[in-house]
Design a protein around this motif. Sequence first.
Motif, PDB file in Angstrom:
ATOM      1  N   GLU A 184     -41.693  23.672   0.627  1.00  0.00           N
ATOM      2  CA  GLU A 184     -43.275  23.409   0.109  1.00  0.00           C
ATOM      3  C   GLU A 184     -44.112  24.435  -0.076  1.00  0.00           C
ATOM      4  OE1 GLU A 184     -44.601  20.700   3.007  1.00  0.00           O
ATOM      5  OE2 GLU A 184     -43.193  19.152   2.729  1.00  0.00           O
ATOM      6  N   LEU A 185     -43.555  25.836   0.270  1.00  0.00           N
ATOM      7  CA  LEU A 185     -44.280  26.918  -0.015  1.00  0.00           C
ATOM      8  C   LEU A 185     -44.388  27.373  -1.350  1.00  0.00           C
ATOM      9  CD1 LEU A 185     -43.201  28.721   3.049  1.00  0.00           C
ATOM     10  CD2 LEU A 185     -45.326  27.358   2.939  1.00  0.00           C
ATOM     11  N   PRO A 186     -45.447  28.073  -1.867  1.00  0.00           N
ATOM     12  CA  PRO A 186     -45.417  28.423  -3.032  1.00  0.00           C
ATOM     13  C   PRO A 186     -45.062  29.889  -3.232  1.00  0.00           C
ATOM     14  CG  PRO A 186     -47.685  28.684  -2.191  1.00  0.00           C
ATOM     15  CD  PRO A 186     -46.915  28.001  -1.286  1.00  0.00           C
ATOM     16  N   ALA A 187     -44.984  30.699  -2.232  1.00  0.00           N
ATOM     17  CA  ALA A 187     -44.360  31.795  -2.402  1.00  0.00           C
ATOM     18  C   ALA A 187     -44.212  32.450  -0.816  1.00  0.00           C
ATOM     19  CB  ALA A 187     -45.531  33.006  -2.979  1.00  0.00           C
ATOM     20  N   VAL A 188     -43.121  33.354  -1.012  1.00  0.00           N
ATOM     21  CA  VAL A 188     -42.385  33.970   0.370  1.00  0.00           C
ATOM     22  C   VAL A 188     -42.209  35.407   0.033  1.00  0.00           C
ATOM     23  CG1 VAL A 188     -41.592  31.579   1.056  1.00  0.00           C
ATOM     24  CG2 VAL A 188     -40.059  33.215  -0.263  1.00  0.00           C
ATOM     25  N   CYS A 189     -41.951  36.205   1.417  1.00  0.00           N
ATOM     26  CA  CYS A 189     -41.669  37.530   1.094  1.00  0.00           C
ATOM     27  C   CYS A 189     -40.263  37.637   1.947  1.00  0.00           C
ATOM     28  CB  CYS A 189     -42.552  38.427   1.780  1.00  0.00           C
ATOM     29  SG  CYS A 189     -44.029  38.651   0.482  1.00  0.00           S
ATOM     30  N   VAL A 209     -37.170  35.914   6.356  1.00  0.00           N
ATOM     31  CA  VAL A 209     -38.290  35.305   5.343  1.00  0.00           C
ATOM     32  C   VAL A 209     -39.623  35.250   6.116  1.00  0.00           C
ATOM     33  CG1 VAL A 209     -37.730  32.936   5.957  1.00  0.00           C
ATOM     34  CG2 VAL A 209     -38.759  33.472   3.730  1.00  0.00           C
ATOM     35  N   HIS A 210     -40.502  35.627   5.333  1.00  0.00           N
ATOM     36  CA  HIS A 210     -42.079  35.682   5.767  1.00  0.00           C
ATOM     37  C   HIS A 210     -42.902  34.802   5.013  1.00  0.00           C
ATOM     38  CE1 HIS A 210     -40.970  39.356   8.150  1.00  0.00           C
ATOM     39  NE2 HIS A 210     -40.180  39.733   7.068  1.00  0.00           N
ATOM     40  N   PHE A 211     -43.704  33.990   5.784  1.00  0.00           N
ATOM     41  CA  PHE A 211     -44.512  33.071   4.737  1.00  0.00           C
ATOM     42  C   PHE A 211     -45.726  32.599   5.715  1.00  0.00           C
ATOM     43  CE2 PHE A 211     -41.250  31.132   7.165  1.00  0.00           C
ATOM     44  CZ  PHE A 211     -41.468  30.028   8.140  1.00  0.00           C
ATOM     45  N   VAL A 212     -46.734  32.019   5.240  1.00  0.00           N
ATOM     46  CA  VAL A 212     -47.934  31.523   5.666  1.00  0.00           C
ATOM     47  C   VAL A 212     -48.033  30.131   5.711  1.00  0.00           C
ATOM     48  CG1 VAL A 212     -50.374  31.724   5.779  1.00  0.00           C
ATOM     49  CG2 VAL A 212     -49.036  33.503   5.047  1.00  0.00           C
ATOM     50  N   ILE A 213     -48.271  29.592   7.058  1.00  0.00           N
ATOM     51  CA  ILE A 213     -48.371  28.019   7.410  1.00  0.00           C
ATOM     52  C   ILE A 213     -49.689  28.078   8.125  1.00  0.00           C
ATOM     53  CG2 ILE A 213     -47.696  26.216   8.372  1.00  0.00           C
ATOM     54  CD1 ILE A 213     -44.894  26.862   7.879  1.00  0.00           C
ATOM     55  N   ASP A 214     -50.589  27.207   7.600  1.00  0.00           N
ATOM     56  CA  ASP A 214     -52.093  26.810   8.158  1.00  0.00           C
ATOM     57  C   ASP A 214     -52.762  28.156   8.537  1.00  0.00           C
ATOM     58  OD1 ASP A 214     -51.779  24.506   8.090  1.00  0.00           O
ATOM     59  OD2 ASP A 214     -50.601  24.146   9.920  1.00  0.00           O
ATOM     60  N   ALA A 215     -52.685  29.228   7.564  1.00  0.00           N
ATOM     61  CA  ALA A 215     -53.403  30.402   7.753  1.00  0.00           C
ATOM     62  C   ALA A 215     -52.785  31.466   8.778  1.00  0.00           C
ATOM     63  CB  ALA A 215     -54.753  30.307   7.982  1.00  0.00           C
ATOM     64  N   CYS A 216     -51.432  30.859   8.996  1.00  0.00           N
ATOM     65  CA  CYS A 216     -50.975  31.813  10.187  1.00  0.00           C
ATOM     66  C   CYS A 216     -49.422  32.442   9.807  1.00  0.00           C
ATOM     67  CB  CYS A 216     -50.550  31.107  11.602  1.00  0.00           C
ATOM     68  SG  CYS A 216     -51.760  30.437  12.415  1.00  0.00           S
ATOM     69  N   MET A 217     -49.381  33.814  10.250  1.00  0.00           N
ATOM     70  CA  MET A 217     -48.148  34.309   9.525  1.00  0.00           C
ATOM     71  C   MET A 217     -46.938  33.832  10.227  1.00  0.00           C
ATOM     72  SD  MET A 217     -48.775  36.528   6.950  1.00  0.00           S
ATOM     73  CE  MET A 217     -47.283  37.558   7.115  1.00  0.00           C
ATOM     74  N   GLU A 218     -45.843  33.561   9.835  1.00  0.00           N
ATOM     75  CA  GLU A 218     -44.773  32.977  10.348  1.00  0.00           C
ATOM     76  C   GLU A 218     -43.621  33.723   9.706  1.00  0.00           C
ATOM     77  OE1 GLU A 218     -44.846  31.309  12.941  1.00  0.00           O
ATOM     78  OE2 GLU A 218     -47.001  30.296  12.856  1.00  0.00           O
ATOM     79  N   ALA A 219     -42.274  34.048  10.667  1.00  0.00           N
ATOM     80  CA  ALA A 219     -41.221  34.679  10.019  1.00  0.00           C
ATOM     81  C   ALA A 219     -39.964  34.067  10.791  1.00  0.00           C
ATOM     82  CB  ALA A 219     -41.244  36.062  10.573  1.00  0.00           C
TER      83      ALA A 219
END
Length: 561
Positions: A184-189, A209-219
């Motif tokens: 469901e994520l539009p972009a990841v690093c 993988v690094h992504f953002v969920i609810d304005a929080c950085m997750e990995a």
Amino acid sequence: MWTHLQNKHGITNPNSKSKTATGGRGAARAGESNNSEDEDDPQGNAGDDAAVQRSVSSVSDTATAPPATASEPQLATLLRKRRSTDNAAVAGASPPKQMTIPGSIGRASSFQEGGERDATQRDALLFMMMKENLPLSLPQSEGFLYYNSKTTPLWKPPSRQTMTRLMERKYQSAAQLVKSALAELPAVCLTADSWTDSHTTKSYLGTTVHFVIDACMEAACIGVTQLEERHTGLYLAEKLTETCEEWGILKERVNMVIFDNAENIKLAVKTAFGENKMLNCFDHTLNLIPKYALGNKSDNTPHVPVAGIPQLIRKMKDIVTFSHTSCNFANELSRIQVEQFHRTEGTVLRLIQDVRTRWGSTFKMIERFRALSDVIYQAAAKFPEVTMLTAAELATLRTVMDVLRPFHEATTEMGAEHHTTSSKVIPTVHLVTKAVQNIQCSEQDTIGRAFRDFCLSELRRRFGNIETNRTLALATMLDPRFIKAYFQVCAIKMWEPLTTANTMTLLEMEVRQIMRAEAAASAEAVRTTDELTEARARVPDPDPRKPQRLSAALFYQFLAA
């Protein structure tokens, strides 16, 4: 006693059945005892005396209570209040209920294999073992079995094989949750790195993988792949592609891939994702400067490390090593700190031994050695085998420590997972460069000055064009803490910094591109809606006398609508 209380204090016996107003036997008996009011009641009840004492002593505690009326004596009021308070307390605390036989059997059976409590215990135990990196054989260890026999004797801890199966099932369920979130994520690093285990001599490729969920950085670590062939760029690119396909990550949604300076991983990222998605790890590149300056690593650069620094570090390290091998020298260091510097046994400092492959430990060793230099001077006088550093060498050591401190602080600041760091790269380079430039060296300290100048030259060589990096420039411009404060900070021509106007132009181009993509998506949505409307219009009205069948295409269109 009751006569005394009645005559002196106006308190009557609430349990008396006689009434004074009628002049009955109770009144006569009260009159007969007037002459003996100071004597003890020969038939006084111990329980009544205790009640009286409690009631009289609580008069001061109930000063706010309303006064007793003529029909309700004062002591009766106090006793009634005490009884009501006790009853309320008893009513508030529910009495313990004895467990029924079916409930007791059900509770015991829930600890059996497959029961509710058994599943809860296993999940909690597995979480603790994974979180604390404990061995899978922990449930069958002697200490854990003793602890379990005292806390939950009805539960039988699982075996190592059972814990292995539970861990595999938990991994599958957790991986499915991560895959659902990534879809469901539009972009990841991504970050990728390869290494070799020194104990087993096996090589691995790690992918995060690094992504953002609810304005929080997750990995999330999505791959630790064992490498069984030569570590060529094409082979690593193949493994990266397999990892992304396994987790459902489309290459179009990969915004950037971060890697170290190894040539094979560079080629792998370029082959798998394209050159426009490559970004060197800033922390790794920054750490190469102090590591190479201290003589710990050579990366085939034309620069020569500072002469005299490795010898100075070696001389200091000999003293630190001796403090860890000689009990007498270590005790002397502790004794001087306790007696002269008023330290306690728990706050006594020890010299820190460094690790050659970690330049940060070398910085910590120098910092602690400088802090205990006076103590080491006094202790070395009693040990001829200790060769203490001279005053000039200590001054050089202080310069080296001052130069390394900005690099150490920058490494700590940039090593974060839960907040963005790409916007800090350009400001960090500027601040580290400025901090190293401002370090003052005496004219006699030639080694310290050479060390400072070498670090400055390496900063300019490795990060001279950092402001021309499109990704980092846009990230810095969009960060409200920095915006354009750290652009055009150096006047050296070789830096050729990106101007603020060019950065704003790039930013406008990015915004226009996003707006065009959103407009195209909106137009596509409108076109799809019009087609669905036309499709509905082509469907004939159903005849109520016979059932109608829609074609498969129209049926799925209606479902989508």
